[in-house]
Design an enzyme around this catalytic site. Structure first.
Site, short mmCIF file in Angstrom:
data_model
loop_
_atom_site.label_atom_id
_atom_site.label_comp_id
_atom_site.label_asym_id
_atom_site.label_seq_id
_atom_site.Cartn_x
_atom_site.Cartn_y
_atom_site.Cartn_z
N ASP A 111 -1.57 7.18 6.13
CA ASP A 111 -1.50 5.76 6.46
C ASP A 111 -2.43 5.50 7.65
OD1 ASP A 111 -0.65 3.18 6.23
OD2 ASP A 111 1.32 3.50 7.11
N LYS A 124 0.84 -1.21 0.00
CA LYS A 124 0.00 0.00 0.00
C LYS A 124 0.87 1.26 0.00
CE LYS A 124 -2.15 -1.37 3.79
NZ LYS A 124 -1.50 -2.70 3.93
N THR A 125 1.86 1.30 0.91
CA THR A 125 2.74 2.47 0.98
C THR A 125 3.58 2.57 -0.29
OG1 THR A 125 2.84 2.13 3.35
CG2 THR A 125 4.51 3.59 2.41
N THR A 161 -5.53 -1.13 6.96
CA THR A 161 -5.61 -2.59 7.09
C THR A 161 -7.03 -3.00 7.48
OG1 THR A 161 -4.87 -2.22 9.36
CG2 THR A 161 -3.21 -2.96 7.79
N ARG A 176 6.71 -7.97 2.27
CA ARG A 176 7.57 -7.47 3.36
C ARG A 176 8.24 -8.63 4.08
NH1 ARG A 176 4.51 -3.98 6.94
NH2 ARG A 176 5.12 -2.26 5.59
P1 ADP Z 1 2.07 -1.83 3.32
O1 ADP Z 1 2.09 -0.33 3.19
O2 ADP Z 1 0.94 -2.47 2.59
O3 ADP Z 1 2.18 -2.29 4.75
P2 ADP Z 1 4.63 -1.65 1.95
O4 ADP Z 1 4.23 -0.89 0.74
O5 ADP Z 1 5.37 -0.91 3.02
O6 ADP Z 1 3.37 -2.40 2.58
O7 ADP Z 1 5.49 -2.91 1.43
C1 ADP Z 1 6.42 -3.56 2.25
C2 ADP Z 1 7.67 -3.90 1.45
O8 ADP Z 1 7.34 -4.96 0.57
C3 ADP Z 1 8.18 -2.77 0.57
O9 ADP Z 1 9.26 -2.09 1.15
C4 ADP Z 1 8.64 -3.44 -0.70
O10 ADP Z 1 10.02 -3.69 -0.63
C5 ADP Z 1 7.92 -4.75 -0.72
N1 ADP Z 1 6.84 -4.80 -1.72
C6 ADP Z 1 5.54 -4.53 -1.50
N2 ADP Z 1 4.83 -4.71 -2.61
C7 ADP Z 1 5.69 -5.12 -3.56
C8 ADP Z 1 5.56 -5.51 -4.95
N3 ADP Z 1 4.36 -5.51 -5.54
N4 ADP Z 1 6.65 -5.89 -5.62
C9 ADP Z 1 7.85 -5.92 -4.99
N5 ADP Z 1 8.05 -5.58 -3.70
C10 ADP Z 1 6.99 -5.18 -2.99
#
Ligand code: ADP
Length: 360
Positions: free
Chosen positions: A131, A86-87, A180, A239
């Protein structure tokens, strides 16, 4: 109450550390700060992302249309379990559009005044990322509505007889929310997002691809079978795949010649008590608590959390989504129940009438 209009907001300033507000101008976006190790592996552009193909295809169209019409991109809400991107998507969007970016957290925005600096300092067409947007209190949500709809805010000055409302126009901006817990977002806030995108757990192939790409970024030799092994044991979550890869790489460097083979990956993950499905000690303790302390359930999540000495939110946000998806536990109106697949996974005898779940 008399209304006045202020013609322009205050000029953009730098970060307001007291609120944890972070502001990035378009030119800063190639080198966003943050956790350095995480930053190294985070895809920078939408095309660099593996998986979530339908979501990224819809986003590309929305971005392309906004660019071609020179219009502002509509507000976007991303929901899904932690660590799914998401981030990453929220950060890639301003990069694609060549606009500035601010990051806020719902938990830190407890009153409208906390949100005001973000809104008044937002550059034209820039992105404001909130977020954990489900953690905004109702007063802050309501304060956001006119900002999202008409790019203006109503600020009340003074109180009692002297109170007056000032109507302040804002520069147009795109709000990107991440959560989430989509279910906790009120309908009026949800409806103000033009796009709502749900992120799903990744497939084994997608995660293996992420592991292989990131091993290359980390200059690590890794066997394809080791990529698959790490992927299988990452609970569908990039992650976790990244964290497991870093650990396996450290293990390979410390105990071997630095090359990651299948047996090195397996030994490293075993040492962290990550099992064949990717569950860690906390996941298994959750299943065991329901299976043994609560005789398989049904049991409310608060009772399980209390027994495990954890906040219920940790279980709901981080532990349960994958266990539900994997069919090891089910949610019923009376509480959580361990399924027969859950007992089998724990190596416990399946009781007479266990809950039935679907293993994927
Ligand atoms: P969320 O915001 O959903 O908790 P993040 O965007 O922070 O998740 O993602 C966590 C990590 O996972 C990121 O730092 C990235 O390295 C990896 N990641 C997430 N989505 C992908 C993707 N589609 N392809 C490759 N790496 C990804």
């Amino acid at each position: 109450m008399p209304r006045e209009t202020i013609v322009s907001g205050p000029p953009a300033d730098d970060d307001d550390q007291s609120l944890g507000r972070r502001v990035y101008h378009a030119s800063d976006l190639e080198a966003l700060p943050g956790d350095e190790a995480d930053h190294a592996l985070r895809p920078q552009r939408i095309r660099d992302m593996v998986g979530q193909g339908e979501v990224t295809a819809r986003l590309e169209i929305a971005l392309d249309a906004a660019r071609k019409r020179s219009e502002i991109l509509g507000h976007i809400l991303f929901d899904g379990p932690p660590g799914l991107g998401k981030t990453t998507l929220a950060m890639a969007i301003p990069r694609e559009m060549g606009v500035g970016f601010q990051i806020a957290s719902g938990a830190a925005l407890q009153a409208p005044k906390d949100l005001v600096p973000y809104l008044t300092n937002a550059e034209e067409n820039s992105v404001l990322f909130i977020d954990e947007i489900h953690r905004l209190p109702k007063v802050v949500e309501e304060f956001l509505y006119p900002a999202m709809e008409d790019f203006r805010i109503d600020i009340t000055l003074g109180d009692g007889m002297n109170a007056r409302t000032i109507n302040m126009p804002l520069r147009p901006f795109t709000l990107i929310g991440a959560t989430t817990r989509a279910g906790l977002i009120s309908a009026p806030l949800r409806d103000r997002f033009v796009m709502r995108e749900h992120l799903e757990f990744y497939t084994l192939e997608e995660l293996a691809e992420i592991v292989a790409r990131n091993a290359r970024k980390l200059n690590t030799e890794i066997a394809p079978e080791a990529c698959r092994e790490i992927a299988t044991r990452s609970r569908g979550t990039p992650r976790l795949a990244n964290n497991r890869l870093r650990w396996v790489r450290d293990y390979a460097t410390s105990k071997h010649d630095g090359n990651v083979t299948l047996s090195v990956a397996d030994a490293a993950l075993k040492m962290q008590a990550i099992d064949k499905l990717g569950l860690d000690g906390q996941d298994r303790k959750y299943l065991l608590t329901i299976a043994q302390t609560f005789h398989g359930g049904p049991v409310g999540v608060e009772a399980v959390a209390h027994t495990m000495n954890l906040p219920p939110d940790t279980l709901v946000d981080e532990v349960e989504p994958f266990l539900l998806r994997a069919g090891l536990v089910i949610r019923t109106p009376r509480g959580r129940k361990v399924t027969s697949a859950g007992y089998v996974h724990l190596g416990l005898e399946v009781p007479e009438e266990p809950a039935q779940g679907n293993l994927f």
